[in-house]
Design a protein around this motif. Structure first.
Motif, PDB file in Angstrom:
ATOM      1  N   MET A  80       0.834  -1.201   0.000  1.00 37.78           N
ATOM      2  CA  MET A  80       0.000   0.000   0.000  1.00 37.78           C
ATOM      3  C   MET A  80       0.869   1.251   0.000  1.00 37.78           C
ATOM      4  O   MET A  80       0.602   2.201  -0.727  1.00 37.78           O
ATOM      5  CB  MET A  80      -0.934  -0.007   1.213  1.00 37.78           C
ATOM      6  N   ARG A  81       1.923   1.246   0.793  1.00 35.07           N
ATOM      7  CA  ARG A  81       2.813   2.408   0.838  1.00 35.07           C
ATOM      8  C   ARG A  81       3.591   2.563  -0.472  1.00 35.07           C
ATOM      9  O   ARG A  81       3.892   3.679  -0.883  1.00 35.07           O
ATOM     10  CB  ARG A  81       3.758   2.299   2.025  1.00 35.07           C
ATOM     11  N   ALA A  82       3.874   1.452  -1.127  1.00 32.13           N
ATOM     12  CA  ALA A  82       4.564   1.516  -2.417  1.00 32.13           C
ATOM     13  C   ALA A  82       3.683   2.182  -3.472  1.00 32.13           C
ATOM     14  O   ALA A  82       4.190   2.790  -4.414  1.00 32.13           O
ATOM     15  CB  ALA A  82       4.973   0.115  -2.867  1.00 32.13           C
ATOM     16  N   ARG A  83       2.369   2.090  -3.308  1.00 31.96           N
ATOM     17  CA  ARG A  83       1.439   2.703  -4.257  1.00 31.96           C
ATOM     18  C   ARG A  83       1.105   4.149  -3.893  1.00 31.96           C
ATOM     19  O   ARG A  83       0.308   4.795  -4.569  1.00 31.96           O
ATOM     20  CB  ARG A  83       0.156   1.876  -4.329  1.00 31.96           C
ATOM     21  N   GLN A  84       1.713   4.650  -2.843  1.00 33.05           N
ATOM     22  CA  GLN A  84       1.405   6.004  -2.373  1.00 33.05           C
ATOM     23  C   GLN A  84       1.635   7.053  -3.458  1.00 33.05           C
ATOM     24  O   GLN A  84       0.832   7.960  -3.625  1.00 33.05           O
ATOM     25  CB  GLN A  84       2.246   6.325  -1.140  1.00 33.05           C
ATOM     26  N   TYR A 120      -9.213   9.900   0.086  1.00 23.62           N
ATOM     27  CA  TYR A 120      -8.793   8.535  -0.227  1.00 23.62           C
ATOM     28  C   TYR A 120      -7.357   8.267   0.228  1.00 23.62           C
ATOM     29  O   TYR A 120      -7.101   7.274   0.908  1.00 23.62           O
ATOM     30  CB  TYR A 120      -8.937   8.304  -1.734  1.00 23.62           C
ATOM     31  N   LEU A 121      -6.420   9.131  -0.120  1.00 20.14           N
ATOM     32  CA  LEU A 121      -5.013   8.903   0.204  1.00 20.14           C
ATOM     33  C   LEU A 121      -4.807   8.816   1.708  1.00 20.14           C
ATOM     34  O   LEU A 121      -4.135   7.901   2.199  1.00 20.14           O
ATOM     35  CB  LEU A 121      -4.133  10.011  -0.392  1.00 20.14           C
ATOM     36  N   ASP A 122      -5.383   9.738   2.459  1.00 20.67           N
ATOM     37  CA  ASP A 122      -5.209   9.728   3.911  1.00 20.67           C
ATOM     38  C   ASP A 122      -5.764   8.448   4.527  1.00 20.67           C
ATOM     39  O   ASP A 122      -5.124   7.832   5.375  1.00 20.67           O
ATOM     40  CB  ASP A 122      -5.887  10.946   4.542  1.00 20.67           C
TER      41      ASP A 122
END
Length: 158
Positions: A80-84, A120-122
């Motif tokens: 998930m963090r890689a898709r940030q 969404y991002l948060d």
């Protein structure tokens, strides 16, 4: 959207609806039936879990599987963090034109992507944090259980 299930109304949340639509978009004459059956099963499972949690229920995990489950949560959080960066692009989309509709639409799109605590991002990054926390709790609980088991075994030997 709802479906009947053993006398209960099973709610289809946005994820279920999107999944069902995606499955139907994949094509084939049987796709709508498979999508509906799969979505019904997922929605019923979520409803059963919610009822169990409301009743104060708990879930038991085989101790031999805890490391595997914790690793799953850690891997998901890492992905998930890689898709940030990709998600950040959603929040910084350029308007397709200079007309008011295009600029206002791009602005609204950016707010949905990363405009505030509801964006969404948060929420996506909070979910990644939650997954990491879940993995850490699983590992800590396992360590404590193993220590307790070892202490109990040692006390019987003494």
């Amino acid at each position: 959207m709802t479906a009947e299930g053993e006398g209960n109304q099973v709610q289809f949340d946005a994820t279920d609806q999107a999944y069902m639509q995606h499955q139907m978009d994949q094509g084939g004459w049987i796709a709508p039936v498979g999508a509906l059956a799969s979505t019904l099963a997922r929605a019923a499972d979520k409803a059963a879990l919610a009822q169990l949690q409301q009743a104060g229920g708990s879930m038991a995990i085989d101790p031999d599987k805890i490391d595997e489950i914790a690793r799953f949560f850690e891997d998901e959080a890492r992905e998930m963090r890689a898709r940030q960066a990709d998600l950040y692009k959603l929040a910084t989309i350029e308007p397709p034109g200079t007309d008011p509709v295009s600029t206002q639409a791009a602005e609204k799109y950016g707010q949905v992507g990363a405009g505030d605590e509801r964006a969404y991002l948060d929420n996506y990054l909070q979910l990644a944090d939650y997954f990491d926390g879940t993995a850490a709790k699983l590992r800590a609980s396992t360590k404590q259980a193993r220590t307790d088991d070892q202490n109990a075994a040692d006390s019987f030997r003494a």
